[in-house]
Design a protein around this motif. Structure first.
Motif, PDB file in Angstrom:
ATOM      1  N   LYS A 124       0.816  -1.216   0.000  1.00  0.00           N
ATOM      2  CA  LYS A 124       0.000   0.000   0.000  1.00  0.00           C
ATOM      3  C   LYS A 124       0.853   1.270   0.000  1.00  0.00           C
ATOM      4  CE  LYS A 124      -3.575  -2.351   2.739  1.00  0.00           C
ATOM      5  NZ  LYS A 124      -4.310  -2.357   4.032  1.00  0.00           N
ATOM      6  N   LYS A 125       2.111   1.153   0.438  1.00  0.00           N
ATOM      7  CA  LYS A 125       2.953   2.334   0.609  1.00  0.00           C
ATOM      8  C   LYS A 125       4.164   2.371  -0.325  1.00  0.00           C
ATOM      9  CE  LYS A 125       1.871   2.155   5.556  1.00  0.00           C
ATOM     10  NZ  LYS A 125       2.432   2.020   6.932  1.00  0.00           N
ATOM     11  N   ARG A 126       4.523   1.209  -0.876  1.00  0.00           N
ATOM     12  CA  ARG A 126       5.738   1.129  -1.679  1.00  0.00           C
ATOM     13  C   ARG A 126       5.425   0.606  -3.064  1.00  0.00           C
ATOM     14  NH1 ARG A 126       9.320  -2.663   0.187  1.00  0.00           N
ATOM     15  NH2 ARG A 126      11.212  -1.401   0.060  1.00  0.00           N
ATOM     16  N   THR A 127       6.356   0.827  -3.979  1.00  0.00           N
ATOM     17  CA  THR A 127       6.150   0.357  -5.352  1.00  0.00           C
ATOM     18  C   THR A 127       6.316  -1.155  -5.412  1.00  0.00           C
ATOM     19  OG1 THR A 127       8.476   0.544  -5.999  1.00  0.00           O
ATOM     20  CG2 THR A 127       7.097   2.522  -6.231  1.00  0.00           C
ATOM     21  N   ALA A 128       5.754  -1.746  -6.447  1.00  0.00           N
ATOM     22  CA  ALA A 128       5.882  -3.197  -6.629  1.00  0.00           C
ATOM     23  C   ALA A 128       7.342  -3.589  -6.797  1.00  0.00           C
ATOM     24  CB  ALA A 128       5.057  -3.643  -7.833  1.00  0.00           C
ATOM     25  N   TYR A 129       8.098  -2.755  -7.473  1.00  0.00           N
ATOM     26  CA  TYR A 129       9.524  -3.036  -7.679  1.00  0.00           C
ATOM     27  C   TYR A 129      10.263  -3.093  -6.338  1.00  0.00           C
ATOM     28  CZ  TYR A 129      14.395  -2.288  -9.039  1.00  0.00           C
ATOM     29  OH  TYR A 129      15.755  -2.392  -9.176  1.00  0.00           O
ATOM     30  N   GLN A 130       9.973  -2.134  -5.456  1.00  0.00           N
ATOM     31  CA  GLN A 130      10.621  -2.105  -4.142  1.00  0.00           C
ATOM     32  C   GLN A 130      10.263  -3.345  -3.332  1.00  0.00           C
ATOM     33  OE1 GLN A 130       8.998   1.720  -2.928  1.00  0.00           O
ATOM     34  NE2 GLN A 130      11.027   2.659  -3.016  1.00  0.00           N
ATOM     35  N   ASN A 131       9.002  -3.731  -3.389  1.00  0.00           N
ATOM     36  CA  ASN A 131       8.564  -4.908  -2.636  1.00  0.00           C
ATOM     37  C   ASN A 131       9.183  -6.195  -3.163  1.00  0.00           C
ATOM     38  OD1 ASN A 131       6.930  -3.599  -0.732  1.00  0.00           O
ATOM     39  ND2 ASN A 131       5.236  -3.463  -2.173  1.00  0.00           N
ATOM     40  N   ARG A 132       9.369  -6.274  -4.472  1.00  0.00           N
ATOM     41  CA  ARG A 132       9.997  -7.464  -5.045  1.00  0.00           C
ATOM     42  C   ARG A 132      11.448  -7.582  -4.563  1.00  0.00           C
ATOM     43  NH1 ARG A 132       7.206  -9.947  -9.274  1.00  0.00           N
ATOM     44  NH2 ARG A 132       9.114 -10.937 -10.003  1.00  0.00           N
ATOM     45  N   LYS A 133      12.138  -6.459  -4.460  1.00  0.00           N
ATOM     46  CA  LYS A 133      13.516  -6.485  -3.959  1.00  0.00           C
ATOM     47  C   LYS A 133      13.540  -6.930  -2.498  1.00  0.00           C
ATOM     48  CE  LYS A 133      16.651  -3.553  -5.143  1.00  0.00           C
ATOM     49  NZ  LYS A 133      17.460  -2.332  -5.356  1.00  0.00           N
ATOM     50  N   THR A 134      12.561  -6.462  -1.722  1.00  0.00           N
ATOM     51  CA  THR A 134      12.485  -6.859  -0.321  1.00  0.00           C
ATOM     52  C   THR A 134      12.250  -8.356  -0.187  1.00  0.00           C
ATOM     53  OG1 THR A 134      11.679  -4.684   0.391  1.00  0.00           O
ATOM     54  CG2 THR A 134      11.196  -6.551   1.834  1.00  0.00           C
ATOM     55  N   VAL A 135      11.326  -8.881  -0.977  1.00  0.00           N
ATOM     56  CA  VAL A 135      11.026 -10.312  -0.932  1.00  0.00           C
ATOM     57  C   VAL A 135      12.252 -11.131  -1.342  1.00  0.00           C
ATOM     58  CG1 VAL A 135       9.657 -12.152  -1.988  1.00  0.00           C
ATOM     59  CG2 VAL A 135       8.547 -10.049  -1.250  1.00  0.00           C
ATOM     60  N   LYS A 136      12.949 -10.671  -2.341  1.00  0.00           N
ATOM     61  CA  LYS A 136      14.153 -11.378  -2.798  1.00  0.00           C
ATOM     62  C   LYS A 136      15.188 -11.480  -1.687  1.00  0.00           C
ATOM     63  CE  LYS A 136      17.800 -11.214  -6.321  1.00  0.00           C
ATOM     64  NZ  LYS A 136      18.335 -10.457  -7.506  1.00  0.00           N
ATOM     65  N   ARG A 137      15.412 -10.374  -0.969  1.00  0.00           N
ATOM     66  CA  ARG A 137      16.384 -10.381   0.116  1.00  0.00           C
ATOM     67  C   ARG A 137      15.880 -11.191   1.301  1.00  0.00           C
ATOM     68  NH1 ARG A 137      20.442 -10.907  -1.627  1.00  0.00           N
ATOM     69  NH2 ARG A 137      21.081 -11.057   0.542  1.00  0.00           N
ATOM     70  N   LEU A 138      14.587 -11.149   1.568  1.00  0.00           N
ATOM     71  CA  LEU A 138      14.012 -11.960   2.641  1.00  0.00           C
ATOM     72  C   LEU A 138      14.270 -13.439   2.395  1.00  0.00           C
ATOM     73  CD1 LEU A 138      10.527 -10.368   3.484  1.00  0.00           C
ATOM     74  CD2 LEU A 138      12.369 -10.868   5.105  1.00  0.00           C
ATOM     75  N   ARG A 139      14.022 -13.855   1.165  1.00  0.00           N
ATOM     76  CA  ARG A 139      14.210 -15.268   0.826  1.00  0.00           C
ATOM     77  C   ARG A 139      15.660 -15.694   1.004  1.00  0.00           C
ATOM     78  NH1 ARG A 139      10.301 -15.443  -4.537  1.00  0.00           N
ATOM     79  NH2 ARG A 139       8.370 -15.930  -3.424  1.00  0.00           N
ATOM     80  N   ALA A 140      16.589 -14.868   0.537  1.00  0.00           N
ATOM     81  CA  ALA A 140      18.011 -15.208   0.651  1.00  0.00           C
ATOM     82  C   ALA A 140      18.461 -15.236   2.106  1.00  0.00           C
ATOM     83  CB  ALA A 140      18.844 -14.203  -0.149  1.00  0.00           C
TER      84      ALA A 140
END
Length: 404
Positions: A124-140
């Motif tokens: 709701k607050k961040r771009t989809a691109y930013q969230n995808r980067k967050t998810v990628k780092r979370l997974r790693a």
């Protein structure tokens, strides 16, 4: 098996021939030992790992898994990585919302549902691109915790990623690039040499900022990409080129050599005027006192030049896209464009950096007679004359021999 006394851990050889080291780091709520382990084909690897873990435990750095928080694990994991400073800065930024929301949560209490709920709020607050980067780092990050058996499974593995729309990259074409250069040159703007060199070489922004005079070979009309400058928390960080392929030599034309000679003369004058304030960085593109151009300053000045020149507004990094697209339209072989830009393969250059202009798209709108004319002529000649031509299709019962 080798057993160590006084809780110093164990090393033993498994049935599959590999070695495994184990160390107790605490106890469960039921009183059972809590262990972590490492497996390797080399005994030295597990022995070195065990020594490292013992040292951490003795120093109080190895915490019982059940007590490790998400924020504590991220800090520990990042400290173990060997990456470029700007890459680490990207990791911190990507995980910032996760630390803010879930940092206090015990690592073992993170669940897919809890992470998904947090991701839905970030959306709701961040771009989809930013969230995808967050998810990628979370997974790693959590995958490493799973590997070390700090958690049973990676709760980020099943996260549903937000959809992203393909980012539209706006580029200048030859006429617009020439318009900007003409304006900057006519007004003796200090950004002119930067724009000129960037548009004819396709260098990355950090490569442009890190370019030194010692990297410019006026005699052989070449420049060498040997260092980069990125900004982390507003401070310039000097580093190596992005990849081995990025460390390259770029040929220059006579006009670009003249632009750089003129700029060098101007910089020498600025050095005299600055006196003791001059900083000996040897940077080609520097402030009037020799310091590296800050990215924020550069972007601000770039916007003012675009507005004054009356061209579409693009990002500073898009100058690299402009070079690739203009060069491709001009007929420069794709292999040469890719090499000049420091890419590993042509496919990446074509997919990411080469964009088609309206003029190029119009050129592909050929009529049927232009597309197929020569083929029709050959068929007509074979039939012995002009007039209507019957094109014979293969029958259903017979397979084409030339099908691929």
């Amino acid at each position: 098996m080798r057993k160590s006394a006084n809780g110093e851990g164990t090393i033993y050889k498994r049935k599959d021939g590999r070695y495994e080291a184990r160390i107790t780091v605490g106890r469960t709520e039921q009183g059972h030992p809590r262990r972590i382990s490492k497996i390797s084909r080399k005994r030295k690897d597990v022995s070195d790992w065990l020594s490292e873990q013992l040292a951490k435990r003795n120093a109080g750095d190895l915490t019982e898994p059940s007590r490790v928080t998400f924020a504590g694990w991220v800090e520990h994991y990042h400290a173990s990585l060997t990456v470029r400073p700007n890459t680490m800065d990207d990791y911190h930024k990507a995980l910032a919302p996760a630390i803010e929301t879930l940092g206090h949560v015990k690592l073992r209490e993170l669940t897919p549902a809890r992470l998904q709920a947090a991701l839905n709020e970030w959306t709701k607050k961040r771009t989809a691109y930013q969230n995808r980067k967050t998810v990628k780092r979370l997974r790693a990050t959590l995958a490493e915790a799973e590997r070390l058996e700090l958690i049973v499974r990676n709760p980020a593995r099943t996260l549903r990623l937000p959809k992203t729309e393909a980012q539209q990259i706006l580029v200048w074409w030859a006429e617009e690039a020439q318009q900007v250069l003409a304006y900057a040159r006519a007004n003796d703007h200090r950004l002119f040499p930067f724009l000129h060199v960037n548009l004819v070489t396709g260098l990355r922004r950090e490569e442009m900022l890190g370019l030194r005079w010692q990297d410019v070979d006026f005699e052989h009309h070449e420049l060498h990409v040997r260092q980069t400058i990125t900004f982390i928390a507003g401070k310039a960080d000097i580093g190596e080129p992005k990849t081995p392929k990025s460390r390259r030599t770029v040929d220059l034309d006579e006009d670009t050599i003249n632009v750089l000679r003129t700029w060098q003369s101007r910089q020498q004058l600025e050095r005299q005027l600055a006196g003791d304030r001059w900083q000996h960085t040897d940077l080609v593109f520097a402030t009037p006192v020799g310091k590296a151009w800050a990215e924020t300053y550069l972007a601000k000045v770039f916007r003012s030049v675009m507005e004054a020149a009356g061209v579409p507004r693009i990002r500073l990094y898009d100058l690299r896209h402009c070079y690739a697209s203009i060069a491709y339209e001009a007929g420069v072989p794709l292999k040469l464009i890719s090499d000049r830009m420091g890419h590993e393969n042509i496919a990446f250059t074509l997919k990411t950096y080469v964009h088609s202009s309206k003029r190029m798209r119009k050129a592909t709108a050929w009529s049927a007679s232009r597309l197929f004319g020569s083929a029709v002529d050959r068929v007509m000649a074979a039939e012995g004359g002009e007039g209507n031509v019957a094109v014979m299709l293969p029958s259903k019962g017979k397979k084409r021999q030339d099908a691929s």
